[in-house]
Motif scaffolding. Structure first.
Motif, PDB file in Angstrom:
ATOM      1  N   MET A   1       0.835  -1.192   0.000  1.00  9.86           N
ATOM      2  CA  MET A   1       0.000   0.000   0.000  1.00  9.86           C
ATOM      3  C   MET A   1       0.871   1.243   0.000  1.00  9.86           C
ATOM      4  N   GLU A   2       0.336   2.290  -0.575  1.00  7.15           N
ATOM      5  CA  GLU A   2       1.082   3.535  -0.641  1.00  7.15           C
ATOM      6  C   GLU A   2       1.039   4.236   0.711  1.00  7.15           C
ATOM      7  N   LYS A   3       2.207   4.630   1.189  1.00  3.90           N
ATOM      8  CA  LYS A   3       2.253   5.331   2.477  1.00  3.90           C
ATOM      9  C   LYS A   3       2.016   6.827   2.304  1.00  3.90           C
ATOM     10  N   ASN A   4       2.337   7.345   1.135  1.00  2.00           N
ATOM     11  CA  ASN A   4       2.216   8.786   0.900  1.00  2.00           C
ATOM     12  C   ASN A   4       0.930   9.143   0.181  1.00  2.00           C
ATOM     13  N   ARG A   5      -0.058   8.285   0.279  1.00  5.88           N
ATOM     14  CA  ARG A   5      -1.334   8.543  -0.385  1.00  5.88           C
ATOM     15  C   ARG A   5      -2.010   9.756   0.244  1.00  5.88           C
ATOM     16  N   LYS A   6      -2.350  10.697  -0.590  1.00  3.70           N
ATOM     17  CA  LYS A   6      -2.961  11.925  -0.098  1.00  3.70           C
ATOM     18  C   LYS A   6      -4.479  11.774  -0.093  1.00  3.70           C
ATOM     19  N   ILE A   7      -5.081  12.068   1.027  1.00  6.58           N
ATOM     20  CA  ILE A   7      -6.530  11.977   1.168  1.00  6.58           C
ATOM     21  C   ILE A   7      -7.126  13.338   0.848  1.00  6.58           C
ATOM     22  N   ARG A   8      -8.062  13.324  -0.089  1.00  7.18           N
ATOM     23  CA  ARG A   8      -8.716  14.584  -0.457  1.00  7.18           C
ATOM     24  C   ARG A   8      -9.685  14.997   0.650  1.00  7.18           C
ATOM     25  N   PRO A   9      -9.667  16.259   1.012  1.00  4.98           N
ATOM     26  CA  PRO A   9     -10.622  16.699   2.040  1.00  4.98           C
ATOM     27  C   PRO A   9     -12.046  16.649   1.490  1.00  4.98           C
ATOM     28  N   GLU A  10     -12.963  16.232   2.348  1.00  9.87           N
ATOM     29  CA  GLU A  10     -14.354  16.142   1.932  1.00  9.87           C
ATOM     30  C   GLU A  10     -15.000  17.526   1.948  1.00  9.87           C
ATOM     31  N   ARG A  11     -15.976  17.683   1.112  1.00 12.35           N
ATOM     32  CA  ARG A  11     -16.726  18.942   1.081  1.00 12.35           C
ATOM     33  C   ARG A  11     -18.024  18.712   1.833  1.00 12.35           C
ATOM     34  N   LEU A  12     -18.164  19.351   2.963  1.00 13.29           N
ATOM     35  CA  LEU A  12     -19.361  19.178   3.791  1.00 13.29           C
ATOM     36  C   LEU A  12     -20.373  20.274   3.476  1.00 13.29           C
ATOM     37  N   ASP A  13     -21.638  19.902   3.514  1.00 13.00           N
ATOM     38  CA  ASP A  13     -22.699  20.886   3.331  1.00 13.00           C
ATOM     39  C   ASP A  13     -22.735  21.833   4.534  1.00 13.00           C
ATOM     40  N   ASP A  14     -23.439  22.916   4.375  1.00 14.57           N
ATOM     41  CA  ASP A  14     -23.551  23.906   5.441  1.00 14.57           C
ATOM     42  C   ASP A  14     -24.151  23.273   6.692  1.00 14.57           C
ATOM     43  N   PHE A  15     -23.469  23.429   7.811  1.00 18.84           N
ATOM     44  CA  PHE A  15     -23.882  22.792   9.056  1.00 18.84           C
ATOM     45  C   PHE A  15     -25.265  23.246   9.493  1.00 18.84           C
ATOM     46  N   LYS A  16     -25.550  24.526   9.379  1.00 18.58           N
ATOM     47  CA  LYS A  16     -26.857  25.027   9.845  1.00 18.58           C
ATOM     48  C   LYS A  16     -28.000  24.411   9.041  1.00 18.58           C
ATOM     49  N   ASN A  17     -27.815  24.293   7.721  1.00 12.55           N
ATOM     50  CA  ASN A  17     -28.879  23.677   6.908  1.00 12.55           C
ATOM     51  C   ASN A  17     -29.079  22.214   7.301  1.00 12.55           C
ATOM     52  N   LEU A  18     -27.973  21.499   7.520  1.00 15.54           N
ATOM     53  CA  LEU A  18     -28.075  20.104   7.957  1.00 15.54           C
ATOM     54  C   LEU A  18     -28.762  20.022   9.323  1.00 15.54           C
ATOM     55  N   TYR A  19     -28.390  20.935  10.188  1.00 16.43           N
ATOM     56  CA  TYR A  19     -28.939  20.992  11.545  1.00 16.43           C
ATOM     57  C   TYR A  19     -30.454  21.189  11.495  1.00 16.43           C
ATOM     58  N   TYR A  20     -30.894  22.136  10.650  1.00 16.94           N
ATOM     59  CA  TYR A  20     -32.331  22.392  10.532  1.00 16.94           C
ATOM     60  C   TYR A  20     -33.051  21.208   9.887  1.00 16.94           C
ATOM     61  N   ASP A  21     -32.419  20.571   8.901  1.00 16.31           N
ATOM     62  CA  ASP A  21     -33.036  19.404   8.269  1.00 16.31           C
ATOM     63  C   ASP A  21     -33.230  18.271   9.273  1.00 16.31           C
ATOM     64  N   GLN A  45     -25.778  24.323  21.051  1.00 16.68           N
ATOM     65  CA  GLN A  45     -26.025  25.744  20.768  1.00 16.68           C
ATOM     66  C   GLN A  45     -24.753  26.419  20.274  1.00 16.68           C
ATOM     67  N   LYS A  46     -23.621  26.075  20.877  1.00 20.14           N
ATOM     68  CA  LYS A  46     -22.338  26.643  20.461  1.00 20.14           C
ATOM     69  C   LYS A  46     -22.014  26.214  19.028  1.00 20.14           C
ATOM     70  N   TRP A  47     -22.219  24.919  18.727  1.00 16.07           N
ATOM     71  CA  TRP A  47     -21.955  24.443  17.360  1.00 16.07           C
ATOM     72  C   TRP A  47     -22.845  25.160  16.357  1.00 16.07           C
ATOM     73  N   HIS A  48     -24.100  25.360  16.728  1.00 17.67           N
ATOM     74  CA  HIS A  48     -25.055  26.003  15.827  1.00 17.67           C
ATOM     75  C   HIS A  48     -24.706  27.468  15.608  1.00 17.67           C
ATOM     76  N   ASP A  49     -24.388  28.163  16.685  1.00 18.19           N
ATOM     77  CA  ASP A  49     -24.171  29.614  16.589  1.00 18.19           C
ATOM     78  C   ASP A  49     -22.764  29.991  16.146  1.00 18.19           C
ATOM     79  N   GLU A  50     -21.775  29.197  16.507  1.00 19.26           N
ATOM     80  CA  GLU A  50     -20.398  29.559  16.196  1.00 19.26           C
ATOM     81  C   GLU A  50     -19.818  28.623  15.141  1.00 19.26           C
ATOM     82  N   ARG A  51     -19.121  27.611  15.626  1.00 20.83           N
ATOM     83  CA  ARG A  51     -18.469  26.690  14.695  1.00 20.83           C
ATOM     84  C   ARG A  51     -18.641  25.264  15.212  1.00 20.83           C
ATOM     85  N   PRO A  52     -19.143  24.367  14.343  1.00 20.67           N
ATOM     86  CA  PRO A  52     -19.363  23.003  14.801  1.00 20.67           C
ATOM     87  C   PRO A  52     -18.062  22.223  14.902  1.00 20.67           C
ATOM     88  N   HIS A  53     -18.076  21.234  15.756  1.00 18.94           N
ATOM     89  CA  HIS A  53     -16.955  20.314  15.848  1.00 18.94           C
ATOM     90  C   HIS A  53     -16.891  19.544  14.531  1.00 18.94           C
TER      91      HIS A  53
END
Length: 151
Positions: A1-21, A45-53
């Protein structure tokens, strides 16, 4: 297996929209979120108002997509609340997915039978059996003519 395999960062949808859904708008949504994540209401509340984990954000993304893996293979798919799997190529029920292996097996068996039948047909067309059948048919035809003339 490749040790230097680069993992592409995932693109997450907007947290607030997911939260409301997932938890709705208005009263009680932070309580439902806290129960879902297993954290205090103040944390939600902190995740919703500021920045989610980041882990909570990924988990909520997976939850809102119907627990399908969040990677490029499944990016346009999701599972509805009634269990229907929605894909860009059409919709399918869980029972369709359960029968997929059986259908593949059945298709392979049919393909193998078709190959055997084609081989047998080719043998009949080019082999001595066909010549014998033609000779027998010719002989029977002449015999019938002879019997018809004698009467």
């Amino acid at each position: 297996m490749e040790k230097n395999r680069k993992i592409r960062p995932e693109r997450l949808d907007d947290f607030k929209n997911l939260y409301y859904d997932a938890f709705g708008y208005g009263e009680g949504n932070h309580e439902r979120a806290a129960e879902f994540f297993g954290v205090p209401v103040s944390e939600c509340q902190k995740w919703h108002d500021e920045r989610p984990h980041p882990v909570a954000h990924r988990y909520l993304q997976v939850h809102c997509k119907g627990y399908l893996p969040y990677n490029t293979n499944w990016k346009d798919c999701y599972i509805r609340s009634d269990g229907m799997v929605i894909t860009p190529f059409g919709n399918c029920m869980p029972s369709d997915m359960a029968l997929l292996h059986r259908r593949k097996w059945s298709a392979e068996q049919t393909r193998q039978q078709l190959v055997k039948c084609r081989q047998q047909l080719q043998e009949l067309r080019s082999g001595t059996k066909l010549k014998m059948l033609i000779h027998t048919a010719d002989y029977l035809g002449r015999l019938v003519k002879e019997l018809a003339v004698e009467e």
